[in-house]
Design an enzyme around this catalytic site. Structure first.
Site, PDB file in Angstrom:
ATOM      1  N   GLU A  49       0.688  -1.174  -0.009  1.00 56.63           N
ATOM      2  CA  GLU A  49       0.139   0.109  -0.041  1.00 56.63           C
ATOM      3  C   GLU A  49       0.791   1.454   0.003  1.00 56.63           C
ATOM      4  OE1 GLU A  49      -2.152  -2.622   2.871  1.00 56.63           O
ATOM      5  OE2 GLU A  49      -0.189  -2.462   2.154  1.00 56.63           O
ATOM      6  N   CYS A  77      -2.872  -2.856   7.301  1.00 58.17           N
ATOM      7  CA  CYS A  77      -2.376  -2.662   8.746  1.00 58.17           C
ATOM      8  C   CYS A  77      -2.618  -1.295   9.266  1.00 58.17           C
ATOM      9  CB  CYS A  77      -0.699  -3.083   8.837  1.00 58.17           C
ATOM     10  SG  CYS A  77       0.352  -1.736   8.141  1.00 58.17           S
ATOM     11  N   CYS A  80      -0.428   1.269   7.317  1.00 57.69           N
ATOM     12  CA  CYS A  80      -0.952   1.615   5.996  1.00 57.69           C
ATOM     13  C   CYS A  80      -2.465   2.495   5.968  1.00 57.69           C
ATOM     14  CB  CYS A  80      -1.169   0.557   5.042  1.00 57.69           C
ATOM     15  SG  CYS A  80       0.486  -0.513   4.851  1.00 57.69           S
TER      16      CYS A  80
END
Length: 146
Positions: A49, A77, A80
């Site tokens: 990402e 996560c 990100c």
């Protein structure tokens, strides 16, 4: 999502955790795509990402991507998810959920906090079966005793 899965497969071939991401412009044009490169670059922030967002921002000459969509094979996560918010991504589409390390529907739930300045529209489960199978096969090959 198929392009993101292709990036995830390429990441797996490089020995990286198989996660792929694609940034799509409002007109449907692919602006950037990336797979994980944390090991290759010795960079803990080199998630798919982050790399895709960086490439898209550089290509467009802007630190924000309003109106753009992000497709990613795994629930982002917390790091990100924060970057997605900062980039002002319009819509987030992701495949497999990540109860252990996710930051969208699990764990930190970054977009649900009052401190989050921008939350994208979220669509989960897109290509989830393929993404989850890719991750399972990747880790099974590295942990044969489990």
């Amino acid at each position: 999502m198929e392009l993101a899965l292709q990036e995830a497969r390429a990441a797996a071939r490089r020995g990286e955790v198989p996660v792929g991401a694609v940034v799509v412009a409002p007109d449907g044009r692919v602006v950037a795509k990336a797979g994980n490169r944390t090991r290759e670059l010795n960079d803990p922030t080199a998630h798919a990402e982050i790399l895709a967002l960086r490439t898209a921002c550089t290509a467009l000459g802007s630190e924000r991507l309003p109106g753009h969509d992000l497709y990613v094979t795994l629930e982002p996560c917390p790091m990100c998810a924060a970057a997605i918010s900062f980039a002002r991504i319009r819509r987030l589409y992701y495949g497999a959920s990540d109860p252990k390390s996710g930051g969208v529907a699990h764990g930190a739930r970054v977009f649900s906090h009052a401190q989050c300045h921008h939350a994208p529209e979220i669509y989960d489960g897109i290509g989830a079966e393929d993404a989850a199978r890719l991750l399972r096969e990747f880790f099974a090959a590295r942990r044969p005793d489990e």
